[in-house]
Design a protein around this motif. Structure first.
Motif, PDB file in Angstrom:
ATOM      1  N   LEU A 196      18.214  31.664 -10.888  1.00 52.54           N
ATOM      2  CA  LEU A 196      19.378  31.235 -11.721  1.00 52.54           C
ATOM      3  C   LEU A 196      18.744  30.727 -13.085  1.00 52.54           C
ATOM      4  O   LEU A 196      17.628  29.812 -13.107  1.00 52.54           O
ATOM      5  N   PHE A 198      18.675  29.651 -17.273  1.00 53.49           N
ATOM      6  CA  PHE A 198      19.599  28.995 -18.120  1.00 53.49           C
ATOM      7  C   PHE A 198      18.758  28.580 -19.445  1.00 53.49           C
ATOM      8  O   PHE A 198      17.821  28.374 -19.400  1.00 53.49           O
ATOM      9  N   CYS A 326      23.618  30.074  -6.215  1.00 47.68           N
ATOM     10  CA  CYS A 326      23.447  29.522  -7.985  1.00 47.68           C
ATOM     11  C   CYS A 326      24.463  28.470  -8.013  1.00 47.68           C
ATOM     12  O   CYS A 326      24.388  27.519  -8.943  1.00 47.68           O
ATOM     13  N   ASP A 327      25.881  28.607  -7.528  1.00 53.17           N
ATOM     14  CA  ASP A 327      26.644  27.608  -7.868  1.00 53.17           C
ATOM     15  C   ASP A 327      26.452  26.282  -7.291  1.00 53.17           C
ATOM     16  O   ASP A 327      26.991  25.456  -8.383  1.00 53.17           O
ATOM     17  N   ILE A 330      23.913  24.891  -9.984  1.00 52.34           N
ATOM     18  CA  ILE A 330      24.492  24.720 -11.301  1.00 52.34           C
ATOM     19  C   ILE A 330      25.207  23.193 -11.381  1.00 52.34           C
ATOM     20  O   ILE A 330      25.174  22.578 -12.007  1.00 52.34           O
ATOM     21  N   LYS A 331      25.821  23.025 -10.075  1.00 53.28           N
ATOM     22  CA  LYS A 331      26.454  21.613  -9.930  1.00 53.28           C
ATOM     23  C   LYS A 331      25.559  20.585  -9.941  1.00 53.28           C
ATOM     24  O   LYS A 331      25.747  19.608 -10.621  1.00 53.28           O
ATOM     25  N   ILE A 333      22.388  20.729 -11.460  1.00 54.50           N
ATOM     26  CA  ILE A 333      21.906  20.539 -12.550  1.00 54.50           C
ATOM     27  C   ILE A 333      22.935  19.858 -13.866  1.00 54.50           C
ATOM     28  O   ILE A 333      22.648  18.794 -14.539  1.00 54.50           O
ATOM     29  N   ASN A 334      24.187  20.212 -13.400  1.00 51.50           N
ATOM     30  CA  ASN A 334      25.344  19.575 -14.474  1.00 51.50           C
ATOM     31  C   ASN A 334      25.555  18.124 -13.925  1.00 51.50           C
ATOM     32  O   ASN A 334      25.805  17.369 -14.954  1.00 51.50           O
ATOM     33  N   TYR A 350      24.193  29.307 -18.999  1.00 46.05           N
ATOM     34  CA  TYR A 350      23.725  29.946 -17.745  1.00 46.05           C
ATOM     35  C   TYR A 350      23.612  31.575 -17.894  1.00 46.05           C
ATOM     36  O   TYR A 350      24.875  31.902 -18.437  1.00 46.05           O
ATOM     37  N   LYS A 353      22.289  34.790 -12.706  1.00 49.99           N
ATOM     38  CA  LYS A 353      22.904  34.180 -11.493  1.00 49.99           C
ATOM     39  C   LYS A 353      22.616  35.389 -10.242  1.00 49.99           C
ATOM     40  O   LYS A 353      23.423  36.336 -10.351  1.00 49.99           O
TER      41      LYS A 353
END
Length: 444
Positions: A196, A198, A326-327, A330-331, A333-334, A350, A353
């Protein structure tokens, strides 16, 4: 005539094919040479191994599907890619990057290791089998994409569209990419880490400020970026600071530990931070990572320019292991940077992925593949996970078949770098591996 004898007697013909392929630039980052490369491959596949070839147009570069020995009971997929990285600084090459050069037992040129040399080895392996034994005992689907070097952005949607006409009766997929062991032994890889990537940006002002007039009274974008990065990565350990990042990590099984113990000890590893051989492989195969790839901010020229940067950027990648997605990352990190995102202090984009993949150690094809590589080259190692990232999740999650990676290039191939190469021995061994594989895949 034996497979080994036939390959050796015809090695110059195979090297000439690679030379013609290397001369096709096929740069996915710029699009240069893509169409002529597709035409070259179509003619090669049709004329050299008598494949039925379809060119699949995508929103990006075309994908090639070639079929050998249709309507057999068993079907296997062979994956490769025809695109290559940009050559970079020509002054750092000791040969011309798009002209194959033979020197000291190596074949130099862009793509010789990644992935043109390995792709030609596949094609030549099918040719050798046909010349010695005739029609393949199974149906081979050869899928060659043209965007691997830019993250395969259109492979997923294309594979979904191709599933019913071409990819719905497959038993497994073989990926010939990457490098063999540092010891020079060939390997079978049963999975790969995901990636992943970004871009993290901080903007405190539209332009740089004078450090005398605004120092101590205005925010510094570089300092703000360091503060944000400190929430993600511990600078003392290099580990990710998000606790949930490691939540789904699964320890290696006893069989996987046994395979790790058989791998060679690493050497010449720059700035090592691992404890021992097991820790080296454990970190690369079973632990995720979060890595700063690059930082940019403020004045970076010669001399002095007393400013406060108004913007700063970091490029980061996360290498993910089995059970992570990856999803989900991402959650995480966000959520960790929720306050900064809500207040628009930072921007995150991003870029790439690819989910990780790992095949069960009990898969029944493993012993046959190990036996095949051993028969062709004398020895085979098993790596439970490839430390790098390839789009193998597409085969496992979308098509529902196990992907096996069998790299055919030497460890020091310098892929993505100047003076990329494949040793002649590795190239010929790759041809033999494919030929033996065709002979040994005659039953499920």
């Amino acid at each position: 005539m034996t497979i080994d004898d036939y390959v050796r007697e015809n090695q110059q013909q195979f090297i000439n094919l690679l030379a013609n392929f290397v001369s096709q630039k096929s740069l996915s980052q710029t699009g240069e040479g893509i169409q002529t490369t597709v035409k070259f491959l179509k003619e090669l596949l049709e004329q050299f191994i008598h494949a039925k070839v379809e060119i699949i147009e995508t929103a990006g570069n075309p994908i090639i599907i070639a079929t050998l020995s249709p309507e057999k009971d068993n079907e296997y997929l062979f994956y490769g890619h025809y695109d290559v990285q940009l050559p970079g600084k020509l002054a750092e090459w000791k040969v011309k990057p798009f002209k194959l050069t033979q020197r000291d037992g190596r074949l130099y040129g862009r793509g010789t290791g990644d992935n043109k040399g390995q792709l030609v080895a596949q094609i030549c392996g099918f040719y050798v089998y046909q010349q010695l034994y005739g029609e393949l005992p199974f149906t081979a689907r050869i899928l060659i994409e043209g965007e691997e070097e830019i993250g395969s952005p259109h492979l997923l949607q294309t594979v979904r569209a191709l599933k019913d006409p071409y990819l719905n009766n497959l038993s497994a997929v073989f990926v010939m990419d990457g490098s063999m062991s540092q010891s020079g032994d060939h390997v079978l890889r049963l999975g790969n880490r995901g990636v992943l990537s970004f871009r993290l940006g901080v903007r405190t002002n539209e332009s740089a400020l004078h450090s005398g007039n605004f120092g101590n009274v205005s925010k510094n974008a570089a300092v703000e970026l360091m503060r944000v990065l400190n929430k993600l990565i511990n600078p003392l350990t290099g580990q990710c600071r998000i606790k949930e990042f490691y939540k789904e990590v699964v320890e290696p099984s006893s069989q996987e530990r046994e395979w790790l113990s058989s791998l060679p000890s690493p050497y010449n590893i720059p700035a090592p931070i691992y404890k021992d051989k097991f820790d080296y492989y454990y970190r690369l195969m079973f632990q995720p990572s979060m890595t700063i790839n690059g930082l940019s901010s403020g004045y970076e020229g010669d001399g002095v320019k007393t400013i406060i940067p108004g913007k700063a950027t970091a490029i980061i990648d996360c290498r993910l292991v089995a059970n992570q997605t990856c999803d989900e990352v991402i959650k995480l990190i966000n959520n960790t940077l929720k306050a900064e995102l809500n207040e628009e202090q930072i921007q995150i984009k991003y870029l790439v992925k690819l989910d990780p993949v790992k095949i069960a150690a009990s898969n029944p094809l493993i012993p046959r593949l190990v036996s095949t590589i051993t028969e062709a080259t004398g020895k085979a190692l098993i790596e439970p996970v490839m430390p790098g990232s390839v789009p193998n999740y597409i085969w496992k999650d979308i098509i529902g078949i196990p992907p096996f990676t069998i790299p055919l290039a030497n460890y020091d191939q310098h892929n993505h770098a100047p003076n990329e190469n494949i040793t002649i021995d590795a190239f010929l061994d790759g041809i033999k591996i494919i030929t033996y594989l065709c002979r040994n895949l005659n039953s499920k």
